[in-house]
Design a protein around this motif. Structure first.
Motif, PDB file in Angstrom:
ATOM      1  N   VAL A   1       3.471  10.456   1.834  1.00  0.00           N
ATOM      2  CA  VAL A   1       2.934  11.466   2.759  1.00  0.00           C
ATOM      3  C   VAL A   1       2.160  10.864   3.941  1.00  0.00           C
ATOM      4  O   VAL A   1       1.805  11.584   4.864  1.00  0.00           O
ATOM      5  CB  VAL A   1       2.042  12.488   2.036  1.00  0.00           C
ATOM      6  CG1 VAL A   1       2.852  13.316   1.055  1.00  0.00           C
ATOM      7  CG2 VAL A   1       0.869  11.830   1.330  1.00  0.00           C
ATOM      8  N   ALA A   2       1.875   9.579   3.907  1.00  0.00           N
ATOM      9  CA  ALA A   2       1.172   8.973   5.059  1.00  0.00           C
ATOM     10  C   ALA A   2       1.929   7.724   5.524  1.00  0.00           C
ATOM     11  O   ALA A   2       2.480   7.705   6.626  1.00  0.00           O
ATOM     12  CB  ALA A   2      -0.267   8.621   4.706  1.00  0.00           C
ATOM     13  N   LEU A   3       1.961   6.705   4.705  1.00  0.00           N
ATOM     14  CA  LEU A   3       2.657   5.476   5.089  1.00  0.00           C
ATOM     15  C   LEU A   3       2.849   4.574   3.880  1.00  0.00           C
ATOM     16  O   LEU A   3       2.208   4.757   2.852  1.00  0.00           O
ATOM     17  CB  LEU A   3       1.871   4.727   6.176  1.00  0.00           C
ATOM     18  CG  LEU A   3       0.395   4.370   5.898  1.00  0.00           C
ATOM     19  CD1 LEU A   3       0.234   3.119   5.053  1.00  0.00           C
ATOM     20  CD2 LEU A   3      -0.332   4.152   7.218  1.00  0.00           C
TER      21      LEU A   3
ATOM     22  N   SER B   1      -2.893  16.256   3.969  1.00  0.00           N
ATOM     23  CA  SER B   1      -2.341  15.545   2.807  1.00  0.00           C
ATOM     24  C   SER B   1      -2.159  14.064   3.131  1.00  0.00           C
ATOM     25  O   SER B   1      -2.383  13.200   2.280  1.00  0.00           O
ATOM     26  CB  SER B   1      -1.034  16.182   2.333  1.00  0.00           C
ATOM     27  OG  SER B   1       0.034  15.811   3.150  1.00  0.00           O
ATOM     28  N   SER B   2      -1.764  13.758   4.377  1.00  0.00           N
ATOM     29  CA  SER B   2      -1.659  12.342   4.772  1.00  0.00           C
ATOM     30  C   SER B   2      -3.020  11.661   4.711  1.00  0.00           C
ATOM     31  O   SER B   2      -3.158  10.560   4.169  1.00  0.00           O
ATOM     32  CB  SER B   2      -1.117  12.218   6.208  1.00  0.00           C
ATOM     33  OG  SER B   2       0.176  12.738   6.301  1.00  0.00           O
ATOM     34  N   LEU B   3      -4.034  12.338   5.274  1.00  0.00           N
ATOM     35  CA  LEU B   3      -5.383  11.756   5.300  1.00  0.00           C
ATOM     36  C   LEU B   3      -5.921  11.561   3.888  1.00  0.00           C
ATOM     37  O   LEU B   3      -6.537  10.538   3.580  1.00  0.00           O
ATOM     38  CB  LEU B   3      -6.324  12.670   6.093  1.00  0.00           C
ATOM     39  CG  LEU B   3      -6.160  12.603   7.602  1.00  0.00           C
ATOM     40  CD1 LEU B   3      -6.897  13.749   8.273  1.00  0.00           C
ATOM     41  CD2 LEU B   3      -6.697  11.274   8.125  1.00  0.00           C
TER      42      LEU B   3
ATOM     43  N   VAL C   1       0.883  -1.178   0.000  1.00  0.00           N
ATOM     44  CA  VAL C   1       0.000   0.000   0.000  1.00  0.00           C
ATOM     45  C   VAL C   1       0.914   1.219   0.000  1.00  0.00           C
ATOM     46  O   VAL C   1       1.827   1.322   0.819  1.00  0.00           O
ATOM     47  CB  VAL C   1      -0.903   0.017   1.262  1.00  0.00           C
ATOM     48  CG1 VAL C   1      -1.716   1.307   1.308  1.00  0.00           C
ATOM     49  CG2 VAL C   1      -1.807  -1.206   1.280  1.00  0.00           C
ATOM     50  N   SER C   2       0.671   2.104  -0.937  1.00  0.00           N
ATOM     51  CA  SER C   2       1.547   3.267  -1.067  1.00  0.00           C
ATOM     52  C   SER C   2       0.726   4.547  -0.969  1.00  0.00           C
ATOM     53  O   SER C   2      -0.429   4.587  -1.393  1.00  0.00           O
ATOM     54  CB  SER C   2       2.259   3.201  -2.421  1.00  0.00           C
ATOM     55  OG  SER C   2       2.857   4.430  -2.723  1.00  0.00           O
ATOM     56  N   THR C   3       1.296   5.576  -0.386  1.00  0.00           N
ATOM     57  CA  THR C   3       0.638   6.886  -0.353  1.00  0.00           C
ATOM     58  C   THR C   3       1.593   7.933  -0.925  1.00  0.00           C
ATOM     59  O   THR C   3       1.799   8.980  -0.344  1.00  0.00           O
ATOM     60  CB  THR C   3       0.202   7.270   1.080  1.00  0.00           C
ATOM     61  OG1 THR C   3       1.366   7.276   1.923  1.00  0.00           O
ATOM     62  CG2 THR C   3      -0.813   6.316   1.643  1.00  0.00           C
TER      63      THR C   3
ATOM     64  N   ARG D   1      -8.712   3.009  -3.670  1.00  0.00           N
ATOM     65  CA  ARG D   1      -8.057   2.131  -4.652  1.00  0.00           C
ATOM     66  C   ARG D   1      -8.213   0.670  -4.252  1.00  0.00           C
ATOM     67  O   ARG D   1      -8.575  -0.188  -5.040  1.00  0.00           O
ATOM     68  CB  ARG D   1      -6.561   2.449  -4.718  1.00  0.00           C
ATOM     69  CG  ARG D   1      -6.149   3.393  -5.829  1.00  0.00           C
ATOM     70  CD  ARG D   1      -4.656   3.308  -6.109  1.00  0.00           C
ATOM     71  NE  ARG D   1      -3.800   3.348  -4.949  1.00  0.00           N
ATOM     72  CZ  ARG D   1      -3.352   4.461  -4.373  1.00  0.00           C
ATOM     73  NH1 ARG D   1      -3.712   5.634  -4.838  1.00  0.00           N
ATOM     74  NH2 ARG D   1      -2.555   4.405  -3.312  1.00  0.00           N
ATOM     75  N   GLU D   2      -7.903   0.408  -2.953  1.00  0.00           N
ATOM     76  CA  GLU D   2      -7.938  -0.961  -2.433  1.00  0.00           C
ATOM     77  C   GLU D   2      -9.349  -1.545  -2.549  1.00  0.00           C
ATOM     78  O   GLU D   2      -9.509  -2.728  -2.830  1.00  0.00           O
ATOM     79  CB  GLU D   2      -7.509  -0.931  -0.952  1.00  0.00           C
ATOM     80  CG  GLU D   2      -6.964  -2.230  -0.426  1.00  0.00           C
ATOM     81  CD  GLU D   2      -5.570  -2.566  -0.961  1.00  0.00           C
ATOM     82  OE1 GLU D   2      -4.889  -1.659  -1.485  1.00  0.00           O
ATOM     83  OE2 GLU D   2      -5.184  -3.740  -0.864  1.00  0.00           O
TER      84      GLU D   2
ATOM     85  N   ALA E   1      -4.181  11.156   1.140  1.00  0.00           N
ATOM     86  CA  ALA E   1      -3.463  10.055   0.486  1.00  0.00           C
ATOM     87  C   ALA E   1      -3.969   8.707   0.998  1.00  0.00           C
ATOM     88  O   ALA E   1      -4.106   7.746   0.231  1.00  0.00           O
ATOM     89  CB  ALA E   1      -1.960  10.186   0.743  1.00  0.00           C
ATOM     90  N   LEU E   2      -4.259   8.629   2.288  1.00  0.00           N
ATOM     91  CA  LEU E   2      -4.807   7.379   2.843  1.00  0.00           C
ATOM     92  C   LEU E   2      -6.198   7.098   2.296  1.00  0.00           C
ATOM     93  O   LEU E   2      -6.528   5.949   1.986  1.00  0.00           O
ATOM     94  CB  LEU E   2      -4.871   7.471   4.370  1.00  0.00           C
ATOM     95  CG  LEU E   2      -3.595   7.112   5.109  1.00  0.00           C
ATOM     96  CD1 LEU E   2      -3.779   7.371   6.601  1.00  0.00           C
ATOM     97  CD2 LEU E   2      -3.230   5.652   4.890  1.00  0.00           C
TER      98      LEU E   2
ATOM     99  N   SER F   1      -0.324  18.564  -2.487  1.00  0.00           N
ATOM    100  CA  SER F   1      -0.561  17.142  -2.186  1.00  0.00           C
ATOM    101  C   SER F   1       0.532  16.571  -1.287  1.00  0.00           C
ATOM    102  O   SER F   1       0.313  15.593  -0.584  1.00  0.00           O
ATOM    103  CB  SER F   1      -0.650  16.332  -3.482  1.00  0.00           C
ATOM    104  OG  SER F   1       0.540  16.493  -4.230  1.00  0.00           O
ATOM    105  N   ASP F   2       1.710  17.197  -1.289  1.00  0.00           N
ATOM    106  CA  ASP F   2       2.773  16.695  -0.413  1.00  0.00           C
ATOM    107  C   ASP F   2       2.882  17.494   0.891  1.00  0.00           C
ATOM    108  O   ASP F   2       3.925  17.521   1.532  1.00  0.00           O
ATOM    109  CB  ASP F   2       4.121  16.616  -1.131  1.00  0.00           C
ATOM    110  CG  ASP F   2       4.578  17.939  -1.706  1.00  0.00           C
ATOM    111  OD1 ASP F   2       3.761  18.867  -1.794  1.00  0.00           O
ATOM    112  OD2 ASP F   2       5.773  18.057  -2.057  1.00  0.00           O
TER     113      ASP F   2
ATOM    114  N   ALA G   1      -5.803   5.688  -1.003  1.00  0.00           N
ATOM    115  CA  ALA G   1      -5.328   4.299  -0.938  1.00  0.00           C
ATOM    116  C   ALA G   1      -6.485   3.349  -0.616  1.00  0.00           C
ATOM    117  O   ALA G   1      -6.596   2.264  -1.200  1.00  0.00           O
ATOM    118  CB  ALA G   1      -4.220   4.173   0.112  1.00  0.00           C
TER     119      ALA G   1
END
Lengths: 187, 132
Positions: A51-53, B55-57, A32-34, B66-67, B59-60, B33-34, B63
């Motif tokens: 940027v997250a994990l 930006s972390s939230l 899993v990539s961010t 996508r998943e 991106a998660l 975004s970064d 993810a």
């Protein structure tokens, strides 16, 4: 420790040290990539940044599942460092040996992550080193020891599965010496 | 720390209009975004940290989308004990920019989402004109 357990290991280090690549090299599942576009080319000249994990999984021979978490490297994401370190059995600290700030990066990241959880063992992987500099790893270890942190230091290419597995194996060996009966076999 | 380039100034003016029209909004900020703060209103010290966190939230959330095979993540909504936090992508921005909005509890979610979407469109047009 019985078989078929789950362990959590955190990969950290500065931006561009190879955390995402390292997890990709050993994960049994598509990680899993961010990653997003990197707009800070002055800090690191690469297209994307986490940027997250990052998240991957590795199954050991005895059935133990190792959950692999990669942190973002930049200090502005330090809130993620504490979140990701919760419950981890150890930290793999990756350093880009080709940067002039490598030793400083090593000390500062080791100190921060040691502060987050003083009981977590460390393993250091230094990448992009010059093969001619034979005393390099000793200098890294000494620099770390001067900060009161003792950890094995390896010259690694995080694109190579065996190099990254060596870091994991070493971390598990340290754990075994700390907590007898926690033997695991890496394959 | 937010930049003082024309793009940031234009975005900041747009955010000031948005906050003035939506009194329950306590902070609105445009982020890269970064995780960099591009513009914020009001200019609070916490905006830098919120920019990185949003930006972390985001991106998660992408993810997870996508998943789960559910396409691209569009809106991120966090409802708290006494407020709401929204993170919306600003369309057609490269590298991608997002709008993060923090509102107090009295704001109705649907209205806030509608106003924030409109602000994203206004920001998109505003930023586009800056690039011409």
């Amino acid at each position: 420790m019985s078989n078929e357990q789950e362990l959590k290991i955190v990969f950290t280090g500065p931006m561009g040290a190879g955390k995402t690549t390292a997890i990709r090299s050993i994960s049994d599942i598509p990680p899993v990539s961010t990653e997003v576009d990197n707009t800070d080319r002055a800090a690191c000249d690469k297209d994307s940044t986490t940027v997250a994990l990052d998240y991957g999984q590795l199954a050991l021979e005895d059935g133990t599942a190792v959950r692999l978490y990669g942190t973002p490297g930049q200090e502005r994401f330090s809130f993620m460092w504490e979140i990701l370190c919760a419950g981890a059995i150890g930290v793999v600290l990756l350093i880009d040996g080709s940067t002039p700030t490598a030793l400083e990066d090593l000390r500062s990241y080791a100190q921060v992550f040691h502060r987050i959880n003083p009981d977590q063992p460390f393993v250091i992987g230094v990448g992009r080193t010059s093969s001619e500099d034979t005393g390099l790893l000793d200098r890294y270890a000494q620099s770390l020891a001067a900060s009161g942190i003792v950890a094995p230091v390896f010259d690694v290419d995080v694109r190579k599965r065996e190099d990254v597995l060596l870091l994991i194996e070493t971390l598990l060996c340290i754990l075994e010496t700390q907590v007898p009966g926690t033997e695991h076999a890496v394959h | 720390m937010q930049s003082t380039n024309p793009r940031s100034t234009a975005a900041q003016e747009q955010l000031a209009v948005f906050v003035a029209a939506n009194p329950d909004v306590t902070l609105a900020l445009v982020t890269s975004s970064d995780g960099f703060e591009v513009a914020a209103h009001p200019a609070l010290p916490v905006a830098q940290r919120i920019a990185a966190m949003s930006s972390s939230l985001q991106a998660l959330s992408e993810a997870i989308a996508r998943e789960a095979g559910r396409g691209r993540s569009r809106n991120l909504i966090i409802e708290t004990d006494n407020g709401t936090i929204l993170v919306l992508g600003i369309p057609n921005t490269t590298p991608r920019l997002s709008l993060a909005v923090i509102a107090s509890g009295s704001e109705v979610l649907g209205r806030l989402l509608w106003a924030t979407r409109n602000c994203c469109v206004a920001l998109e047009n505003n930023l586009k004109s800056q690039l011409k």
